[in-house]
Design a protein around this motif. Structure first.
Motif, PDB file in Angstrom:
ATOM      1  N   ALA A 124     -71.339  40.566   2.869  1.00 13.75           N
ATOM      2  CA  ALA A 124     -70.144  40.874   3.659  1.00 13.75           C
ATOM      3  C   ALA A 124     -68.886  40.161   3.178  1.00 13.75           C
ATOM      4  O   ALA A 124     -67.831  40.288   3.780  1.00 13.75           O
ATOM      5  CB  ALA A 124     -70.387  40.596   5.137  1.00 13.75           C
ATOM      6  N   ASN A 125     -68.979  39.445   2.063  1.00 13.44           N
ATOM      7  CA  ASN A 125     -67.756  38.968   1.409  1.00 13.44           C
ATOM      8  C   ASN A 125     -67.040  40.131   0.713  1.00 13.44           C
ATOM      9  O   ASN A 125     -65.894  40.028   0.327  1.00 13.44           O
ATOM     10  CB  ASN A 125     -68.083  37.874   0.391  1.00 13.44           C
ATOM     11  CG  ASN A 125     -69.113  38.299  -0.634  1.00 13.44           C
ATOM     12  OD1 ASN A 125     -70.089  38.962  -0.267  1.00 13.44           O
ATOM     13  ND2 ASN A 125     -68.924  37.962  -1.890  1.00 13.44           N
ATOM     14  N   ARG A 126     -67.753  41.272   0.569  1.00 11.83           N
ATOM     15  CA  ARG A 126     -67.185  42.467  -0.075  1.00 11.83           C
ATOM     16  C   ARG A 126     -66.834  43.508   0.994  1.00 11.83           C
ATOM     17  O   ARG A 126     -67.355  43.468   2.103  1.00 11.83           O
ATOM     18  CB  ARG A 126     -68.213  43.095  -1.036  1.00 11.83           C
ATOM     19  CG  ARG A 126     -68.797  42.132  -2.043  1.00 11.83           C
ATOM     20  CD  ARG A 126     -67.778  41.700  -3.067  1.00 11.83           C
ATOM     21  NE  ARG A 126     -68.358  40.770  -4.047  1.00 11.83           N
ATOM     22  CZ  ARG A 126     -67.643  40.166  -4.989  1.00 11.83           C
ATOM     23  NH1 ARG A 126     -66.338  40.377  -5.086  1.00 11.83           N
ATOM     24  NH2 ARG A 126     -68.227  39.337  -5.834  1.00 11.83           N
ATOM     25  N   TYR A 127     -66.013  44.489   0.631  1.00 14.15           N
ATOM     26  CA  TYR A 127     -65.775  45.644   1.501  1.00 14.15           C
ATOM     27  C   TYR A 127     -66.946  46.608   1.364  1.00 14.15           C
ATOM     28  O   TYR A 127     -67.620  46.641   0.327  1.00 14.15           O
ATOM     29  CB  TYR A 127     -64.473  46.355   1.104  1.00 14.15           C
ATOM     30  CG  TYR A 127     -63.241  45.536   1.392  1.00 14.15           C
ATOM     31  CD1 TYR A 127     -62.872  45.258   2.700  1.00 14.15           C
ATOM     32  CD2 TYR A 127     -62.454  45.043   0.351  1.00 14.15           C
ATOM     33  CE1 TYR A 127     -61.735  44.502   2.969  1.00 14.15           C
ATOM     34  CE2 TYR A 127     -61.319  44.282   0.614  1.00 14.15           C
ATOM     35  CZ  TYR A 127     -60.970  44.014   1.926  1.00 14.15           C
ATOM     36  OH  TYR A 127     -59.850  43.269   2.199  1.00 14.15           O
ATOM     37  N   ALA A 128     -67.137  47.442   2.370  1.00 13.12           N
ATOM     38  CA  ALA A 128     -68.267  48.385   2.363  1.00 13.12           C
ATOM     39  C   ALA A 128     -67.902  49.651   1.583  1.00 13.12           C
ATOM     40  O   ALA A 128     -68.126  50.772   2.061  1.00 13.12           O
ATOM     41  CB  ALA A 128     -68.661  48.705   3.796  1.00 13.12           C
ATOM     42  N   LYS A 129     -67.340  49.475   0.407  1.00  9.68           N
ATOM     43  CA  LYS A 129     -66.814  50.614  -0.373  1.00  9.68           C
ATOM     44  C   LYS A 129     -67.880  51.656  -0.677  1.00  9.68           C
ATOM     45  O   LYS A 129     -67.620  52.855  -0.633  1.00  9.68           O
ATOM     46  CB  LYS A 129     -66.224  50.119  -1.700  1.00  9.68           C
ATOM     47  CG  LYS A 129     -64.968  49.326  -1.545  1.00  9.68           C
ATOM     48  CD  LYS A 129     -63.772  50.233  -1.352  1.00  9.68           C
ATOM     49  CE  LYS A 129     -62.504  49.397  -1.233  1.00  9.68           C
ATOM     50  NZ  LYS A 129     -61.436  50.104  -0.542  1.00  9.68           N
ATOM     51  N   ALA A 130     -69.067  51.208  -1.046  1.00  9.89           N
ATOM     52  CA  ALA A 130     -70.114  52.162  -1.437  1.00  9.89           C
ATOM     53  C   ALA A 130     -70.784  52.777  -0.215  1.00  9.89           C
ATOM     54  O   ALA A 130     -71.175  53.946  -0.230  1.00  9.89           O
ATOM     55  CB  ALA A 130     -71.151  51.456  -2.304  1.00  9.89           C
ATOM     56  N   GLU A 131     -70.903  52.002   0.858  1.00  9.53           N
ATOM     57  CA  GLU A 131     -71.676  52.448   2.019  1.00  9.53           C
ATOM     58  C   GLU A 131     -70.900  53.383   2.938  1.00  9.53           C
ATOM     59  O   GLU A 131     -71.485  54.255   3.583  1.00  9.53           O
ATOM     60  CB  GLU A 131     -72.177  51.228   2.811  1.00  9.53           C
ATOM     61  CG  GLU A 131     -73.220  50.387   2.089  1.00  9.53           C
ATOM     62  CD  GLU A 131     -72.627  49.411   1.077  1.00  9.53           C
ATOM     63  OE1 GLU A 131     -71.384  49.377   0.910  1.00  9.53           O
ATOM     64  OE2 GLU A 131     -73.410  48.683   0.433  1.00  9.53           O
ATOM     65  N   ILE A 132     -69.580  53.206   3.007  1.00  9.67           N
ATOM     66  CA  ILE A 132     -68.773  54.036   3.917  1.00  9.67           C
ATOM     67  C   ILE A 132     -68.914  55.532   3.591  1.00  9.67           C
ATOM     68  O   ILE A 132     -69.206  56.330   4.486  1.00  9.67           O
ATOM     69  CB  ILE A 132     -67.309  53.538   3.959  1.00  9.67           C
ATOM     70  CG1 ILE A 132     -67.262  52.282   4.845  1.00  9.67           C
ATOM     71  CG2 ILE A 132     -66.343  54.610   4.467  1.00  9.67           C
ATOM     72  CD1 ILE A 132     -65.944  51.545   4.862  1.00  9.67           C
ATOM     73  N   PRO A 133     -68.771  55.917   2.310  1.00  6.71           N
ATOM     74  CA  PRO A 133     -68.978  57.354   2.016  1.00  6.71           C
ATOM     75  C   PRO A 133     -70.404  57.827   2.313  1.00  6.71           C
ATOM     76  O   PRO A 133     -70.599  58.976   2.726  1.00  6.71           O
ATOM     77  CB  PRO A 133     -68.673  57.485   0.524  1.00  6.71           C
ATOM     78  CG  PRO A 133     -68.156  56.177   0.074  1.00  6.71           C
ATOM     79  CD  PRO A 133     -68.280  55.172   1.151  1.00  6.71           C
ATOM     80  N   LEU A 134     -71.370  56.929   2.152  1.00  3.90           N
ATOM     81  CA  LEU A 134     -72.759  57.329   2.469  1.00  3.90           C
ATOM     82  C   LEU A 134     -72.901  57.618   3.961  1.00  3.90           C
ATOM     83  O   LEU A 134     -73.580  58.575   4.359  1.00  3.90           O
ATOM     84  CB  LEU A 134     -73.751  56.224   2.066  1.00  3.90           C
ATOM     85  CG  LEU A 134     -73.872  55.916   0.574  1.00  3.90           C
ATOM     86  CD1 LEU A 134     -74.887  54.789   0.344  1.00  3.90           C
ATOM     87  CD2 LEU A 134     -74.283  57.173  -0.206  1.00  3.90           C
TER      88      LEU A 134
END
Ligand code: PLP
Length: 354
Positions: free
Chosen positions: A45-55
């Motif tokens: 969670a130090n990263r944005y959920a860039k890959a998961e949001i489109p999923l």
């Protein structure tokens, strides 16, 4: 996979560990798979959920038989309510609601300075669609109609056929915001989601959904808006960007895949409802036919007094919902919590306190 009990046993409620039947939350806790997904997401969670949001958008689009351009992820459906009202707010715009419904719509409409038109209800707080139609037809400007189906706090479904006919008639300069936060609990076969109308191309509807109720994820703040791609573009100007909570997105993805949990969530709510309805029948308290995870029932005493008597036993029940005087909204907890609550109600009755 997950063996979950039909009726749980609970520890005696206490000040630190009360039975919370006041916010229409889901007492089961999240799907065990969603819990695991959320916990492991903490480490990323130090990263944005860039890959998961489109999923997640894809998973939801598939669920509704639409493509991802029809979906906007939001921080709970609250953000969907606020952003869709913002998107259609302006001069000469009225906000139309039934006199008894979920309060967020009115609260946000007030922030945007919209005049509020409240439509008086029929018997048992039923929506009077003819009066809604008249209020919209008579208004010289734009109408934003906010309908919660099934409704909160009444727990009843709207007259679906009438509403669908009205939406299909495309009243001039009118947008329908339909909030289906509790739709997954419905048993009445007369209920119909408006998602099919969006699929058919109607662009005068915004449908709001949430992971807070059937998915038991209220604290993780995930919801979504379903609307035509143009409407989604319009609404997306009024959200803070699709930068959702990493743990929430991962939990939602896992929960969408956990059909066993969703069935269990519905079944235990049905069991809890039966337990509550049985004691309400026994005590002679009139209630509306619940299609949600709460029941709206009449009480014989002042609400504040009724709440206090239950709070003394560490059970929290719903707040006042004016203009419904001497009614209480009780959320459905686990079956074990409802058995406990039912016994407390019997006890209070035997002491002539309720
Ligand atoms: N809509 C309705 C009808 C509700 O009852 C609630 C919460 O109780 C919400 C929306 C907001 O929930 P959330 O923002 O958690 O999705």
């Amino acid at each position: 996979t997950n063996v979950l009990p039909a009726v749980d046993t609970i520890a005696t409620p206490s000040l630190e560990n009360p039975v919370r039947l006041n916010f229409n939350e889901n007492a089961l806790g999240m799907s065990p798979n969603a819990q695991k997904a959320a916990i492991s997401a903490v480490n990323k969670a130090n990263r944005y959920a860039k890959a998961e949001i489109p999923l997640l958008s894809q998973s939801l689009a598939k669920h509704h038989n639409l493509s991802p351009e029809y979906i906007l992820l939001t921080a709970g459906s609250s953000e969907g309510i606020r952003s869709s009202i913002a998107a259609w707010s302006g001069e000469n715009t009225q906000f139309v609601i039934p006199e008894l419904t979920y309060g967020d719509g009115e609260q946000f409409a007030n922030i945007f300075n919209l005049p509020i038109t409240k439509i008086p209800s029929l018997k048992d707080w039923a929506f009077d669609i003819d009066s809604f139609r008249a209020a919209v037809d008579q208004y010289p400007g734009r109408s934003i109609v906010y309908l919660v189906n099934p409704n909160n706090p009444t727990s009843t479904i709207a007259p679906t056929a009438q509403i669908i006919e009205w939406i299909r008639s495309k009243p001039k300069d009118t947008i329908f915001i339909v909030d289906e936060a509790y739709a997954e609990f419905v048993n009445d076969p007369n209920f119909q989601s408006v998602d099919t109308l969006i699929e058919q191309g109607y662009d005068n509807i915004v449908l709001l959904k949430t992971f807070s109720k059937i998915h038991a994820m209220a604290g993780l703040r995930v919801g979504y808006v379903l609307a035509s791609p143009n409407n989604i573009k319009n609404i997306s100007q009024f959200v803070a960007g699709e930068k959702l909570n990493y743990c929430g997105v991962c939990a939602a993805l896992a929960s969408m895949e956990d059909a066993d949990f969703l069935a269990y969530s519905k079944q235990t709510t049905d069991t809890s409802r039966q337990i509550m309805e049985q004691v309400l029948d026994e005590l002679g308290f009139y209630y509306l036919p619940s299609q949600t995870n709460f029941i709206f029932h009449q009480i014989g005493t002042d609400l504040a007094q009724y709440q206090q008597l239950l709070q003394d036993k560490h059970i929290f029940v719903g707040r006042a919902f004016p203009p419904a005087d001497r009614w209480n909204r009780i959320s459905l907890g686990t079956p074990g919590e409802m058995l406990y609550t039912a016994n407390v109600l019997r006890q209070l009755r035997s002491q002539n306190l309720i």
